[in-house]
Design an enzyme around this catalytic site. Structure first.
Site, short mmCIF file in Angstrom:
data_model
loop_
_atom_site.label_atom_id
_atom_site.label_comp_id
_atom_site.label_asym_id
_atom_site.label_seq_id
_atom_site.Cartn_x
_atom_site.Cartn_y
_atom_site.Cartn_z
N ASP A 1 4.93 -5.49 9.71
CA ASP A 1 5.98 -5.31 10.45
C ASP A 1 6.07 -6.11 11.93
O ASP A 1 7.22 -6.46 12.43
CB ASP A 1 6.00 -3.68 11.01
N ARG B 1 0.85 -1.11 -0.05
CA ARG B 1 -0.01 0.00 -0.10
C ARG B 1 0.80 1.17 0.00
O ARG B 1 1.96 1.38 0.95
CB ARG B 1 -0.83 -0.01 1.23
N THR C 1 -1.25 7.50 -0.36
CA THR C 1 -2.55 7.40 -1.11
C THR C 1 -3.48 6.08 -0.63
O THR C 1 -4.53 6.17 -0.74
CB THR C 1 -2.30 7.38 -2.47
C1 PRP Z 1 -1.03 -4.60 4.52
C2 PRP Z 1 -1.89 -6.00 4.86
C3 PRP Z 1 -2.85 -5.91 3.63
C4 PRP Z 1 -2.92 -4.58 3.32
C5 PRP Z 1 -4.46 -4.14 3.82
O1 PRP Z 1 -0.18 -4.78 3.75
O2 PRP Z 1 -1.28 -6.87 5.14
O3 PRP Z 1 -2.19 -6.46 2.62
O4 PRP Z 1 -1.87 -3.85 4.08
O5 PRP Z 1 -4.89 -2.81 3.41
P1 PRP Z 1 -6.12 -2.45 2.38
O6 PRP Z 1 -6.96 -3.29 2.60
O7 PRP Z 1 -6.14 -0.88 2.75
O8 PRP Z 1 -5.37 -2.69 1.14
P2 PRP Z 1 1.09 -3.73 3.52
O9 PRP Z 1 0.66 -2.91 2.21
O10 PRP Z 1 1.38 -2.98 4.74
O11 PRP Z 1 2.14 -4.57 3.11
P3 PRP Z 1 3.08 -5.57 3.81
O12 PRP Z 1 2.51 -6.90 4.31
O13 PRP Z 1 4.27 -5.95 2.93
O14 PRP Z 1 3.62 -4.77 5.13
N1 URA Z 2 -2.31 -2.71 7.10
C1 URA Z 2 -1.97 -3.10 8.34
O1 URA Z 2 -1.12 -4.06 8.52
N2 URA Z 2 -2.80 -2.82 9.39
C2 URA Z 2 -3.75 -1.87 9.25
O2 URA Z 2 -4.30 -1.46 10.17
C3 URA Z 2 -4.00 -1.59 8.09
C4 URA Z 2 -3.37 -2.00 6.99
#
Ligand code: PRP
Ligand code: URA
Length: 209
Positions: free
Chosen positions: A203, A104, A108
């Site tokens: 994280d 994400r 944005t």
């Molecule tokens: C997090 C989570 C989802 C997403 C959810 O991933 O694991 O994939 O955010 O958010 P959304 O419903 O608003 O799209 P992130 O993009 O932080 O990536 P990561 O798992 O690599 O940390």
């Molecule tokens: N992704 C996360 O890991 N946590 C949240 O709360 C939203 C998106």
């Protein structure tokens, strides 16, 4: 919203509460995600078809049920979905594993796909997409789009914590996909984080904060 299933089991609720605790460290967090995935997978796979096969017990010959030959693919959304894979594989060791990379944008909140590799014959498989968090819904919607574009038809998704905004957006985009939710939280905050949520799942699983 008939294709959305909310978990009620007290063990799932108990483990999700421990996940949320900011004092829960990486090691315990990982174990909890794995255990919750297994408990949710047990519920999500309750409608798997079985077929009777011959079996010879020490007493007599019989015909008894095994899971019917349908192939399965578990597809974690990177990174955080990786934490749910081992729990699902404990239930279905023969499943193949695909991967979809999504991140994400921090400003944005729009998801970007950076990787996609799925097992062969994806059109014949039951596909279970796993990601602990469903926030705005963007990542899961795009992941399912990517799987459908590559031929996937029979898709279920499992998320440990969801925001109402994300569930609504997802069910509008993919009404044919069954969505299993560990807990429906209150709302998103101004940074599109889930409240009360658990913070950044990736994280916390990988200790990158
Ligand atoms: C997090 C989570 C989802 C997403 C959810 O991933 O694991 O994939 O955010 O958010 P959304 O419903 O608003 O799209 P992130 O993009 O932080 O990536 P990561 O798992 O690599 O940390
Ligand atoms: N992704 C996360 O890991 N946590 C949240 O709360 C939203 C998106």
């Amino acid at each position: 919203m008939s294709n959305v299933f909310y978990m009620k089991h007290p063990l799932i609720k108990h483990k999700i509460t421990k996940l949320r605790d900011e004092k829960t460290g990486t090691n315990e967090f990982r174990s909890l995600v794995e255990e919750i995935a297994m408990l949710m997978g047990y519920e999500a796979l309750a409608d798997l078809e079985t077929e009777n096969v011959p079996v010879k017990t020490p007493i007599e010959e019989s015909k008894e049920p095994v899971i019917a030959g349908r192939k399965m693919a578990i597809v974690p959304i990177l990174r955080a979905g990786l934490g749910m894979v081992s729990g699902m594989l404990a239930l279905v060791p023969s499943a193949k594993v695909g991967h979809i990379g999504m991140y994400r944008d921090e400003e944005t909140h729009i998801p970007h796909e950076y990787y996609c590799k799925l097992p062969p014959h994806i059109d014949e498989r039951l596909i279970v997409v796993v990601d602990p968090m469903l926030a705005t819904g963007g990542s899961l919607i795009d992941a399912v789009d990517a799987i459908k574009k590559r031929g996937g038809k029979n898709i279920k998704c499992m998320c440990i914590i969801a925001a109402p905004e994300g569930v609504e957006k997802f069910t509008e985009a993919h009404p044919d996909v069954q969505l299993y939710i560990g807990n429906l939280d209150r709302c998103l905050n101004e940074n599109a984080y889930i409240c009360p949520g658990l913070g950044d799942a990736g994280d916390r699983i990988f200790g990158t904060k």
